[in-house]
Design a protein around this motif. Structure first.
Motif, PDB file in Angstrom:
ATOM      1  N   GLU A   8       0.785  -1.245   0.018  1.00 57.46           N
ATOM      2  CA  GLU A   8      -0.088  -0.207   0.013  1.00 57.46           C
ATOM      3  C   GLU A   8       0.739   1.190  -0.066  1.00 57.46           C
ATOM      4  OE1 GLU A   8      -2.362   2.940   0.558  1.00 57.46           O
ATOM      5  OE2 GLU A   8      -3.375   1.007   0.489  1.00 57.46           O
ATOM      6  N   MET A   9       0.728   2.303  -0.928  1.00 53.82           N
ATOM      7  CA  MET A   9       1.452   3.255  -1.014  1.00 53.82           C
ATOM      8  C   MET A   9       1.447   4.244   0.148  1.00 53.82           C
ATOM      9  SD  MET A   9      -1.389   3.655  -2.778  1.00 53.82           S
ATOM     10  CE  MET A   9      -2.876   4.785  -2.805  1.00 53.82           C
ATOM     11  N   SER A  10       0.430   4.203   0.956  1.00 55.17           N
ATOM     12  CA  SER A  10       0.791   4.929   2.193  1.00 55.17           C
ATOM     13  C   SER A  10       1.218   4.219   3.454  1.00 55.17           C
ATOM     14  CB  SER A  10      -0.753   5.284   2.418  1.00 55.17           C
ATOM     15  OG  SER A  10      -1.706   4.563   2.963  1.00 55.17           O
ATOM     16  N   CYS A  11       1.524   3.211   3.337  1.00 58.91           N
ATOM     17  CA  CYS A  11       2.280   2.095   4.319  1.00 58.91           C
ATOM     18  C   CYS A  11       3.690   1.910   4.075  1.00 58.91           C
ATOM     19  CB  CYS A  11       1.389   0.868   4.499  1.00 58.91           C
ATOM     20  SG  CYS A  11      -0.324   1.369   5.115  1.00 58.91           S
ATOM     21  N   ASN A  12       4.324   1.179   4.979  1.00 63.03           N
ATOM     22  CA  ASN A  12       5.805   1.091   4.901  1.00 63.03           C
ATOM     23  C   ASN A  12       6.268   0.065   3.603  1.00 63.03           C
ATOM     24  OD1 ASN A  12       6.983   2.915   6.662  1.00 63.03           O
ATOM     25  ND2 ASN A  12       5.635   1.651   8.154  1.00 63.03           N
ATOM     26  N   THR A  13       5.023  -0.863   3.175  1.00 68.39           N
ATOM     27  CA  THR A  13       5.673  -1.716   2.275  1.00 68.39           C
ATOM     28  C   THR A  13       4.434  -1.325   1.070  1.00 68.39           C
ATOM     29  OG1 THR A  13       6.298  -3.664   3.637  1.00 68.39           O
ATOM     30  CG2 THR A  13       5.588  -4.184   1.279  1.00 68.39           C
ATOM     31  N   ALA A  14       5.243  -0.631   0.208  1.00 71.95           N
ATOM     32  CA  ALA A  14       4.459  -0.368  -1.144  1.00 71.95           C
ATOM     33  C   ALA A  14       4.724  -0.985  -2.478  1.00 71.95           C
ATOM     34  CB  ALA A  14       4.754   1.158  -1.086  1.00 71.95           C
ATOM     35  N   THR A  15       5.927  -1.212  -2.528  1.00 72.27           N
ATOM     36  CA  THR A  15       6.426  -1.809  -4.027  1.00 72.27           C
ATOM     37  C   THR A  15       6.655  -3.163  -4.179  1.00 72.27           C
ATOM     38  OG1 THR A  15       8.615  -1.390  -3.511  1.00 72.27           O
ATOM     39  CG2 THR A  15       7.255   0.557  -4.532  1.00 72.27           C
ATOM     40  N   GLY A  16       6.884  -3.767  -5.208  1.00 72.97           N
ATOM     41  CA  GLY A  16       7.501  -5.108  -5.116  1.00 72.97           C
ATOM     42  C   GLY A  16       8.612  -5.387  -4.473  1.00 72.97           C
ATOM     43  N   GLU A  17       9.478  -4.365  -4.928  1.00 76.47           N
ATOM     44  CA  GLU A  17      11.069  -4.609  -4.061  1.00 76.47           C
ATOM     45  C   GLU A  17      10.746  -4.553  -2.633  1.00 76.47           C
ATOM     46  OE1 GLU A  17      11.173  -2.528  -8.183  1.00 76.47           O
ATOM     47  OE2 GLU A  17       9.850  -2.368  -6.381  1.00 76.47           O
ATOM     48  N   GLU A  18       9.949  -3.709  -2.155  1.00 78.06           N
ATOM     49  CA  GLU A  18       9.784  -3.564  -0.680  1.00 78.06           C
ATOM     50  C   GLU A  18       9.016  -4.865  -0.153  1.00 78.06           C
ATOM     51  OE1 GLU A  18       9.636   1.192  -0.020  1.00 78.06           O
ATOM     52  OE2 GLU A  18       7.881   0.072  -0.330  1.00 78.06           O
ATOM     53  N   SER A  19       7.951  -5.393  -0.860  1.00 79.37           N
ATOM     54  CA  SER A  19       7.482  -6.674  -0.661  1.00 79.37           C
ATOM     55  C   SER A  19       8.244  -7.890  -0.584  1.00 79.37           C
ATOM     56  CB  SER A  19       6.302  -6.781  -1.613  1.00 79.37           C
ATOM     57  OG  SER A  19       5.386  -5.930  -1.659  1.00 79.37           O
ATOM     58  N   ALA A  20       9.258  -7.957  -1.546  1.00 77.51           N
ATOM     59  CA  ALA A  20      10.080  -9.007  -1.445  1.00 77.51           C
ATOM     60  C   ALA A  20      11.162  -8.904  -0.130  1.00 77.51           C
ATOM     61  CB  ALA A  20      10.927  -9.104  -2.755  1.00 77.51           C
ATOM     62  N   ALA A  21      11.458  -7.866  -0.015  1.00 79.88           N
ATOM     63  CA  ALA A  21      12.408  -7.705   1.360  1.00 79.88           C
ATOM     64  C   ALA A  21      11.584  -8.082   2.604  1.00 79.88           C
ATOM     65  CB  ALA A  21      12.608  -6.307   1.610  1.00 79.88           C
ATOM     66  N   VAL A  22      10.179  -7.785   2.832  1.00 77.26           N
ATOM     67  CA  VAL A  22       9.516  -8.078   3.890  1.00 77.26           C
ATOM     68  C   VAL A  22       9.239  -9.589   4.099  1.00 77.26           C
ATOM     69  CG1 VAL A  22       7.197  -7.904   5.204  1.00 77.26           C
ATOM     70  CG2 VAL A  22       8.312  -5.953   4.175  1.00 77.26           C
ATOM     71  N   LEU A  23       8.802 -10.188   2.785  1.00 76.60           N
ATOM     72  CA  LEU A  23       8.651 -11.694   2.614  1.00 76.60           C
ATOM     73  C   LEU A  23       9.991 -12.505   3.031  1.00 76.60           C
ATOM     74  CD1 LEU A  23       6.512 -11.669  -0.639  1.00 76.60           C
ATOM     75  CD2 LEU A  23       5.748 -12.429   1.997  1.00 76.60           C
ATOM     76  N   ALA A  24      10.979 -11.895   2.715  1.00 79.07           N
ATOM     77  CA  ALA A  24      12.360 -12.577   3.037  1.00 79.07           C
ATOM     78  C   ALA A  24      12.544 -12.530   4.551  1.00 79.07           C
ATOM     79  CB  ALA A  24      13.382 -11.744   2.229  1.00 79.07           C
ATOM     80  N   GLU A  25      11.920 -11.665   5.217  1.00 84.14           N
ATOM     81  CA  GLU A  25      12.159 -11.723   6.639  1.00 84.14           C
ATOM     82  C   GLU A  25      11.146 -12.080   7.380  1.00 84.14           C
ATOM     83  OE1 GLU A  25      14.990 -10.269   8.215  1.00 84.14           O
ATOM     84  OE2 GLU A  25      16.032  -9.988   6.031  1.00 84.14           O
TER      85      GLU A  25
END
Length: 325
Positions: free
Chosen positions: A195-212
């Protein structure tokens, strides 16, 4: 269960994921409807706050078998009384609609102790306003609703977007792991929406969170429109980084870019998101969960009129992708 960062970003093999998942996840119904590889859906309040009318349009006019529930009767779904939940279930049964997920506002709030986000007081919360102290109670309510509406999925976010999330990211991830573990006790899947108004907004950020956040029942509610609104290229760039077997839901909307980095919503097929390529990739990669229209665009004057146009665009885009839905 552990993944290397490389394996997460490259995409996980289906066999390996299946072997690592709890046995109850393997029992979740995987099929879609007829020839369509996806569970074609719409968020109910993108049509109307009148839940009966929304279901009638979804089932009879759009020909859907699935619906995503977020708000009705001018209430967020998490604020419904027990009597209203029963009324909603009767309406769903009347129109033979199944619920894709509880589209909750879980963790769509400020992160405690961080500087106040620029987003915290200016975003549409869809009749929901739960502060940080209420999140554990909100999660319990979502779990109760998931069972009541016979769905295995709860949508969440990861707090209003901070200018610098690095000092807080590890603690945010820990909170997501904790919530996913709580959902697992009830055999439920927690979906993080980019979600663009939250801390995970893009595919790049999503991949990083899923990795953690490696909980097997922690999956992504992939929203290419939200990623595009922030200026990224969701497909193919962002999507190629995602572990495909951890995409558990997909929101569909479209975006047009405006000067000075601004954006506006558009009917599906009328913006910059390559939805034809995205749908083809989802099918190729074995995605079989909900593809749910979240119009947001209001160019036709009313939510219903705009959603009708956008649903027509969605179906035409699916057809261009060679999919019968």
């Amino acid at each position: 269960m552990t993944y290397s960062r490389r394996s997460v970003l490259a995409g996980l093999g289906a066999a390996g994921v299946a072997a690592a998942m709890p046995s109850w996840m393997g029992k979740i119904a995987l099929g879609a409807d007829g020839a369509c590889p996806f569970r074609l859906s719409v968020i109910n309040d993108e049509i109307s706050q009148d839940f009966e009318h929304s279901c009638k349009v979804a089932a009879e006019d759009f020909g859907l078998h699935w619906i995503e529930i977020r708000g009705m009767w001018n209430k967020n779904v998490t604020d419904l009384s027990d009597a209203q939940v029963e009324d909603a279930k009767k309406i769903l049964a009347q129109y033979k609609l199944r619920v894709t997920d509880i589209a909750s506002p879980l963790f769509k709030t400020d992160w405690p102790g961080a500087p106040l986000s620029k987003q915290s007081e200016h975003r549409d919360q869809f009749h929901a306003d739960f502060d940080a102290k209420a999140q554990d109670r909100l999660l319990e309510r979502c779990i109760t609703l998931a069972h009541a509406f016979d769905t295995d999925r709860i949508r969440c976010f990861d707090f209003w977007r901070l200018d610098d999330q690095k000092p807080y990211r590890a603690a945010i991830n820990a909170k997501l792991r904790e919530a996913a573990a709580r959902c697992a006790k009830d055999k439920l899947i927690l979906l993080l929406e980019n979600e663009m108004s939250c801390n995970t907004a893009t595919g790049e950020e999503s991949a990083a969170v899923l990795a953690e956040v490696k909980n097997p029942n922690f999956m992504l509610n992939w929203d290419p429109g939200n990623a595009a609104a922030l200026g990224s290229t969701p497909y193919p760039d962002g999507y190629k980084l995602l572990p495909k077997q951890r995409i558990g839901h997909c929101h569909v909307k479209d975006v047009v870019r405006k000067p000075e980095g601004k954006y506006d919503w558009a009917p599906v097929g009328g913006g910059i998101v390559d939805w034809v390529g995205q749908f083809q990739a989802l099918q190729r990669d074995g995605f079989h969960y909900a593809v749910s229209l979240e119009t947001h665009w209001r160019g036709a004057g009313t939510p219903e009129a705009s959603t009708r146009i956008s649903m027509d665009g969605l179906k035409k885009t699916l057809a261009k992708a060679g999919l019968r839905c």
